[in-house]
Design an enzyme around this catalytic site. Structure first.
Site, PDB file in Angstrom:
ATOM      1  NE  ARG A   1      -6.263   1.702 -15.637  1.00 45.18           N
ATOM      2  CZ  ARG A   1      -6.178   2.682 -14.757  1.00 45.18           C
ATOM      3  NH1 ARG A   1      -6.570   3.895 -15.082  1.00 45.18           N
ATOM      4  NH2 ARG A   1      -5.711   2.448 -13.553  1.00 45.18           N
TER       5      ARG A   1
ATOM      6  N   GLY B   1      -5.627   1.905  -6.065  1.00 44.32           N
ATOM      7  CA  GLY B   1      -6.421   2.192  -4.870  1.00 44.32           C
ATOM      8  C   GLY B   1      -7.346   1.047  -4.497  1.00 44.32           C
TER       9      GLY B   1
ATOM     10  CE  LYS C   1       3.602  10.441   2.726  1.00 45.62           C
ATOM     11  NZ  LYS C   1       2.389  11.181   2.340  1.00 45.62           N
TER      12      LYS C   1
ATOM     13  N   GLY D   1      -0.164   0.569  -7.252  1.00 46.26           N
ATOM     14  CA  GLY D   1       0.120   1.249  -8.509  1.00 46.26           C
ATOM     15  C   GLY D   1       1.592   1.290  -8.847  1.00 46.26           C
TER      16      GLY D   1
HETATM   17  P1  ADP Z   1       2.392   1.545  -4.355  1.00 47.19           P
HETATM   18  O1  ADP Z   1       1.850   2.559  -5.340  1.00 47.19           O
HETATM   19  O2  ADP Z   1       2.910   0.313  -5.025  1.00 47.19           O
HETATM   20  O3  ADP Z   1       1.411   1.260  -3.261  1.00 47.19           O
HETATM   21  P2  ADP Z   1       3.763   3.587  -2.862  1.00 47.19           P
HETATM   22  O4  ADP Z   1       3.001   4.639  -3.585  1.00 47.19           O
HETATM   23  O5  ADP Z   1       3.455   3.363  -1.438  1.00 47.19           O
HETATM   24  O6  ADP Z   1       3.684   2.197  -3.659  1.00 47.19           O
HETATM   25  O7  ADP Z   1       5.321   3.938  -2.885  1.00 47.19           O
HETATM   26  C1  ADP Z   1       6.061   4.102  -4.074  1.00 47.19           C
HETATM   27  C2  ADP Z   1       7.165   5.115  -3.881  1.00 47.19           C
HETATM   28  O8  ADP Z   1       7.959   4.830  -2.759  1.00 47.19           O
HETATM   29  C3  ADP Z   1       8.097   5.134  -5.062  1.00 47.19           C
HETATM   30  O9  ADP Z   1       7.950   6.348  -5.752  1.00 47.19           O
HETATM   31  C4  ADP Z   1       9.479   4.993  -4.438  1.00 47.19           C
HETATM   32  O10 ADP Z   1      10.446   5.862  -5.001  1.00 47.19           O
HETATM   33  C5  ADP Z   1       9.249   5.371  -2.994  1.00 47.19           C
HETATM   34  N1  ADP Z   1      10.265   4.800  -2.109  1.00 47.19           N
HETATM   35  C6  ADP Z   1      10.588   3.516  -1.923  1.00 47.19           C
HETATM   36  N2  ADP Z   1      11.619   3.377  -1.072  1.00 47.19           N
HETATM   37  C7  ADP Z   1      11.974   4.630  -0.693  1.00 47.19           C
HETATM   38  C8  ADP Z   1      12.988   5.162   0.175  1.00 47.19           C
HETATM   39  N3  ADP Z   1      13.839   4.358   0.825  1.00 47.19           N
HETATM   40  N4  ADP Z   1      13.048   6.498   0.312  1.00 47.19           N
HETATM   41  C9  ADP Z   1      12.183   7.310  -0.339  1.00 47.19           C
HETATM   42  N5  ADP Z   1      11.227   6.873  -1.170  1.00 47.19           N
HETATM   43  C10 ADP Z   1      11.111   5.550  -1.346  1.00 47.19           C
HETATM   44 MG    MG Z   2       1.626   4.717  -5.232  1.00 48.51          MG
END
Ligand code: ADP
Ligand code: MG
Length: 399
Positions: A36, A379, A205, A356
């Site tokens: 950063r 975020g 999620k 992230g």
């Molecule tokens: P971002 O930060 O890019 O928005 P998220 O925080 O929503 O992404 O999700 C990232 C997490 O989702 C990772 O830690 C990953 O391990 C988890 N993940 C992805 N696929 C699965 C799965 N099939 N089961 C459980 N966790 C998962």
């Molecule tokens: Mg995340």
């Protein structure tokens, strides 16, 4: 509305307040990832080269009580910035007061100073984080111009971004180069994309991504879904999901998203399953129609990678948020790698990662330079993809 950028302001001889994002990870007083700081250098150097007097500041972590005063001090960051710039950075261990004001008054053209963590102002009444009107006004009074290069906090209306911008005077706020790039790529992809626009959504999620799915259902031509969220959609379709992560209270929502998607949503056809959430446990690839009761899906399978690769081939714009599987474990990173490869092979498309963990995944898997843009704000990029107006961006002067 196009926003002013740093090159639109005449900075020579001016006191330039600069909100940067130096919220870097620290361990035992040492910076563990200085990305950063590096990312802020172009804007800082530009203003210094043009004879501006830079007063830089940032937040660092959350500041809850006086025990945070040492661990959340910006002093080590100012020292590192000085090394990277190859010139002195005067550090003032305060966020207001006579010492700070004297340092500003002594600053010469082409010189830079930094003051203390803006969130030290949160100790008494959250003045920074609640955008206390007196604080924004005070900080604005220290300078002539305001440059906001902190995209990571653009989804928040704080004193150090919105507060200053609304007090520094009409036309005196501009985006730094980093902020400009975020607005250009993410804003551009959502507001005026070259089509087809294909979104790839994954991660943990559905509930975290409802806003993004709903906005992209309107804006995108197709949405490819992977990650744990696919299982909530499979449940909505009446499939057996075994021990996979399902958000039971979002199954109805997934159903209604599928109904109004007009075929835009494309779901995986195979998945990598295991009995345990472990890289070392035996795992296999199964069709999404035959997930065993005692197994959980941890990645998309090879046929899905092939399907997504085919779908992506025609894309002119790609927006990606959320990994395809548990990429932190090598055995469940193949789906995410496969999608990275498909995107890396697109020669004629604008490709963007917002999120992230997705950004961290692409970087750690070695694809950092294969994307047009990897967002620096998890975020903030999520809210931008939801189609929300970001107060930090909105408060920048229009051209
Ligand atoms: P971002 O930060 O890019 O928005 P998220 O925080 O929503 O992404 O999700 C990232 C997490 O989702 C990772 O830690 C990953 O391990 C988890 N993940 C992805 N696929 C699965 C799965 N099939 N089961 C459980 N966790 C998962
Ligand atoms: Mg995340």
């Amino acid at each position: 509305m196009a926003k002013k950028i740093v090159t639109d302001l005449h900075v020579n001889g001016k006191k330039v307040l600069m909100r940067v994002d130096f919220n870097v990870p620290m361990k035992d007083g040492k910076i563990t990832d200085e990305n950063r700081i590096i990312s802020a250098l172009p804007t800082i150097k530009h203003v210094l080269d043009k004879g501006g007097r830079v007063i830089a500041f940032s937040h660092l972590g959350k500041v809850k009580d006086s025990s945070d005063l040492e661990s959340k001090s910006m002093a080590p960051i100012a020292a590192r910035l000085s090394e990277l710039l190859g010139k002195p950075v005067t550090f003032i261990n305060a966020t207001r007061g006579t010492e700070l004001e004297a340092a500003v008054a002594n600053l010469k053209d082409g010189e830079i100073m930094m003051f203390q963590n803006t969130r030290f102002e949160d100790l008494e009444g959250k003045k920074e984080s609640k955008n206390d009107p007196e604080l924004g006004k005070y900080w604005a009074s220290l300078g002539d111009l305001f440059i906001n290069d902190a995209f990571g906090t653009a989804h928040r209306a704080h004193a150090s971004n919105v507060g200053i911008a609304s007090n520094i005077g009409e036309g005196n706020t501009a985006a730094g180069f980093l902020m400009e790039k975020e607005i250009k790529f993410i804003g551009g992809a959502v507001d005026a994309p070259e089509r087809p626009l294909i979104a790839i959504l994954g991660g943990a999620k559905v509930s975290d991504k409802i806003g993004v799915i709903e906005n992209l259902l309107v804006k995108a031509d197709k949405i490819l879904i992977g990650g744990a969220m696919m299982f909530t959609f499979f449940k909505a379709l009446g499939k057996n999901t075994g021990k996979s992560l399902v958000e039971e209270d979002k199954v109805e929502l997934a159903k209604s998203l599928l109904e109004k998607s007009n075929g835009k949503i494309i779901l995986p056809i195979d998945t990598v399953v295991s009995k345990e959430f472990s890289n070392d446990a035996p795992h296999s690839v199964v069709s999404v129609d035959s997930i065993p009761n005692d197994e959980m899906g941890l990645d998309i399978g090879p046929e899905t990678v092939a399907l997504f690769t085919k779908e992506l081939a025609s894309a002119k714009t790609v927006v990606w948020n959320g990994p395809m599987g548990v990429f932190e474990m090598a055995n469940y990173a193949k789906g995410t790698i496969g999608v990275c490869e498909a995107i890396a092979n697109l020669t004629n498309a604008t490709t963007i990662i917002g999120g992230g963990d997705s950004a961290a995944a692409a970087i750690s898997l070695g694809f950092a330079d294969k994307f047009s843009h990897i967002s620096t704000g998890g975020g903030a990029s999520l809210e931008y993809l939801e189609g929300k107006k970001l107060p930090g961006v909105e408060s920048i002067s229009n051209k």
